[in-house]
Design an enzyme around this catalytic site. Structure first.
Site, mmCIF file in Angstrom:
data_model
loop_
_atom_site.group_PDB
_atom_site.id
_atom_site.type_symbol
_atom_site.label_atom_id
_atom_site.label_comp_id
_atom_site.label_asym_id
_atom_site.label_seq_id
_atom_site.Cartn_x
_atom_site.Cartn_y
_atom_site.Cartn_z
ATOM 1 N N LYS A 373 0.856 -1.191 0.000
ATOM 2 C CA LYS A 373 0.000 0.000 0.000
ATOM 3 C C LYS A 373 0.890 1.237 0.000
ATOM 4 O O LYS A 373 1.644 1.449 0.944
ATOM 5 C CB LYS A 373 -0.909 0.003 1.228
ATOM 6 C CG LYS A 373 -1.871 -1.183 1.288
ATOM 7 C CD LYS A 373 -2.665 -1.165 2.581
ATOM 8 C CE LYS A 373 -3.521 -2.413 2.721
ATOM 9 N NZ LYS A 373 -4.630 -2.461 1.764
ATOM 10 N N ASP A 446 -2.360 -7.775 -2.268
ATOM 11 C CA ASP A 446 -3.157 -6.907 -1.400
ATOM 12 C C ASP A 446 -4.625 -7.296 -1.406
ATOM 13 O O ASP A 446 -5.441 -6.644 -0.767
ATOM 14 C CB ASP A 446 -2.993 -5.434 -1.816
ATOM 15 C CG ASP A 446 -3.458 -4.473 -0.721
ATOM 16 O OD1 ASP A 446 -3.517 -4.907 0.446
ATOM 17 O OD2 ASP A 446 -3.759 -3.317 -1.042
ATOM 18 N N ARG A 450 -9.588 -12.232 1.244
ATOM 19 C CA ARG A 450 -10.423 -13.290 0.660
ATOM 20 C C ARG A 450 -9.700 -14.637 0.649
ATOM 21 O O ARG A 450 -10.344 -15.684 0.697
ATOM 22 C CB ARG A 450 -10.847 -12.877 -0.752
ATOM 23 C CG ARG A 450 -9.719 -12.747 -1.752
ATOM 24 C CD ARG A 450 -10.112 -11.942 -2.975
ATOM 25 N NE ARG A 450 -10.297 -10.520 -2.661
ATOM 26 C CZ ARG A 450 -10.692 -9.612 -3.548
ATOM 27 N NH1 ARG A 450 -10.951 -9.967 -4.799
ATOM 28 N NH2 ARG A 450 -10.841 -8.351 -3.192
#
Length: 592
Positions: A373, A446, A450
């Site tokens: 990020k 990133d 999930r």
């Protein structure tokens, strides 16, 4: 040999130091067994011929570089939470004349309609008229001077020396007094004015209860109690100075009385304890709340409510045995080992008629991995809240441990880990294999949440459940679609969607059903594996939900909640505890 002995002695010292730090006077992070030489304290599943039985507590001390690194990380910055006092407010439903009440501060919930005045500038509302007459017209004068009109969020407080109550506060209810959120707002306002006045006791009443059924009064009283407790609570564990909450008792006047109302007020405080616990988990920084510490917290909940809760914590080797390659791939880069958390609620008596599961995303920190990020708006400094789903899951477990609903079994599941960067970490382009055998090409590290949820959902479905709800701070796309206050949810089951809608309406939390557009799955197809883990920017929240659907048994009703927006309050810079109230309500409706 000598070097090995020194290394072992150093590890033991680090272990003791780390454990001593976690066993402070704070109720948060202390080991329930107070073992002197344990780095990881947890309840482990003893694998026998039947995987569902033979649980026993034990403490494990890891003599390895990874364990030493974990101990170091746990003491990073030498930060440990201070002991804080959780609000313990006694609520009492009373049928008395508000004018005659005695105490520190009397608060009156006032709608815009209640503020109407006659041609002589006198209140038409009977409660306000009676109070104003006792106060010699001070309410009329103050409301005019301060332009108080009863709008939501407005408040005005007057000091009244020599009377039964020392202060009176008018609290704006807005134009609609039928919503749960409006009454919760009144409770928050009661907390705010009581805090400002340093009051130890308060009362709240409605200027007008016309049109409210007895059931509506009970719901309103419960919402006010919830708002008051949560309004009083301040998470000051990491501040060098903090003030203890002074408010101890609140009388709720004019909402009725009796066992039903008393039970509802008790229920509100039980749910609030779960919400507060969820807030504390999200607020805790990643150098304090590691996956191992989250597992300890889960085990302490089970120990506290051992009559209805059991804990199973799986370590790396056990997760490997279950072939959780998707989850372990995310965890591979971190020096803090993953911990797979499974709490199980069973009622203290009676038959189990329904089996449910709640699965929460548990990334205690998300750097993004190799797709790190970066840049403005990436919010990497806030990525401690990427375990908001896990916090809601464990907060719900804590609340249900106190409420003890009959007839329902609930499994609380969290695949806790960190998404970091190192030479052992998962790379873009890697292929991981989930525990159901499906392969996933990782085109973005990133999109890790999930991947952890995939194995967690498979594990949940293997518990013989009928329904499963997962919660995750999963996509920025959902925040773009619905903003910071509303969670999106996805489900192929209309019946389960209606259940969550009904639970959310009862609690006042905001949810919006989103579409599961199957045609979007085309963007998730891989040329070399069963699927990709991301499908591009367009419809990102939908493709994420479609990904999760691949790991849910078709016989199990499933609903996914994307709570990336409402997990955090940017204005207050603190966690919201979102999801706990709705999940508790959902479980209770299933128990009935």
């Amino acid at each position: 040999m000598a070097a090995a002995a020194v290394a072992t002695a150093s590890l033991l010292a680090a272990s003791r130091l780390s454990h001593a730090a976690s066993s402070s006077s704070s109720s948060f992070f202390a080991c329930p067994r107070r073992c002197p030489d344990a780095i990881l304290c947890f309840v482990r599943l003893q694998r026998r011929s039947s995987p569902d039985v033979f649980r026993r507590p034990f403490c494990r001390m890891g003599h390895s570089a990874a364990a030493a690194a974990a101990a170091t990380s746990a003491s990073l910055g030498l930060t440990k939470p201070n002991a804080v006092e959780i609000p313990q407010i006694v609520f009492a439903a009373k049928e008395v004349d508000s004018v005659e009440w005695k105490g520190d501060i009397l608060t009156v919930a006032v709608s815009e309609n209640d503020m109407k005045k006659d041609q002589d500038s006198k209140f038409v509302n009977l409660v306000l008229k009676k109070l104003d007459e006792k106060l010699g017209g001070l309410l009329t004068e103050a409301s005019a001077e301060e332009d108080f009109s009863g709008k939501s969020g407005q408040s005005t407080v007057l000091r009244l020396p020599g009377l039964g109550f020392k202060r009176i506060g008018l609290l704006g209810l807005g134009s609609s007094s039928s919503k749960v959120s409006a009454y919760r707002g009144i409770g928050e306002a009661v907390a705010a004015v009581a805090k400002a006045a340093q009051a130890s006791n308060a009362a709240v009443c409605l200027a007008s209860s016309d049109g409210l059924s007895e059931e509506s009064k009970v719901i309103a009283a419960s919402a006010i109690a919830s708002g008051t407790v949560l309004g009083v609570f301040e998470d000051n564990r990491f501040k060098s100075e903090s003030k203890k909450p002074l408010l101890k008792t609140v009388d709720i006047i004019g909402f009725g009385s009796g066992s039903e109302l008393d039970q509802k007020l008790k229920y509100a405080t039980d749910v609030c304890s779960g919400v507060i616990f969820g807030k504390e988990l999200v607020n805790a920084p990643a150098n304090v709340l590691t996956p191992g510490v989250m597992a300890e917290e889960a085990s302490k909940i089970a120990a506290l409510y051992s009559d209805v809760l059991t804990a199973t914590i799986l370590d790396v080797e056990q997760c490997k045995e279950l072939k959780m390659g998707s989850y372990l791939g995310v965890a591979a880069a971190s020096s803090n080992p993953p911990h797979f958390i499974h709490l199980c609620y069973k009622p203290p008596s009676g038959d189990v008629k329904r089996k449910l599961a709640i699965v929460g995303k548990g990334l205690t920190f998300d750097s993004g991995g190799y797709n790190i990020k970066t840049g403005p708006g990436c919010s990497i400094e806030l990525m401690k809240f990427d375990m908001g789903g896990a916090a809601a899951t464990l907060g719900t477990a804590k609340a249900l441990g106190q409420i003890k609903p009959p007839g329902v079994e609930v499994h609380f599941i969290v695949a806790a880990c960190e998404n970091m960067i190192s030479g052992t970490g998962m790379r873009p382009g890697d292929i991981v294999t989930a525990s159901n055998g499906k392969t996933i090409e990782v085109n973005n590290t990133d999109a890790e949440g999930r991947l952890t949820l995939a194995d967690a959902l498979i594990y949940a479905c293997n518990q013989g459940i009928e329904k499963v709800v997962d919660l995750a701070t999963l996509t920025g796309a959902c925040v773009v679609a619905l903003g910071p206050s509303i969670a999106g949810f996805f489900s192929p089951s209309d019946d389960l969607a209606k259940e969550i809608d009904a639970a959310a309406e009862a609690t006042g939390e905001k949810f919006w059903r989103m579409p599961l557009e199957e045609s979007y799955w085309e963007s998730m197809k891989s040329g070399v594996a069963d699927m990709l883990n991301t499908g591009g920017r367009q419809g990102g929240a939908i493709t994420a939900a479609l990904f999760l659907k691949q790991f849910v048994d078709e016989k199990v009703q499933w609903l996914h909640i994307d709570m990336a927006g409402p997990v955090w309050n940017d204005k207050k810079r603190t966690a919201t505890g979102f999801g706990v109230s709705t999940l508790v309500e959902w479980v209770l409706k299933n128990s009935q």
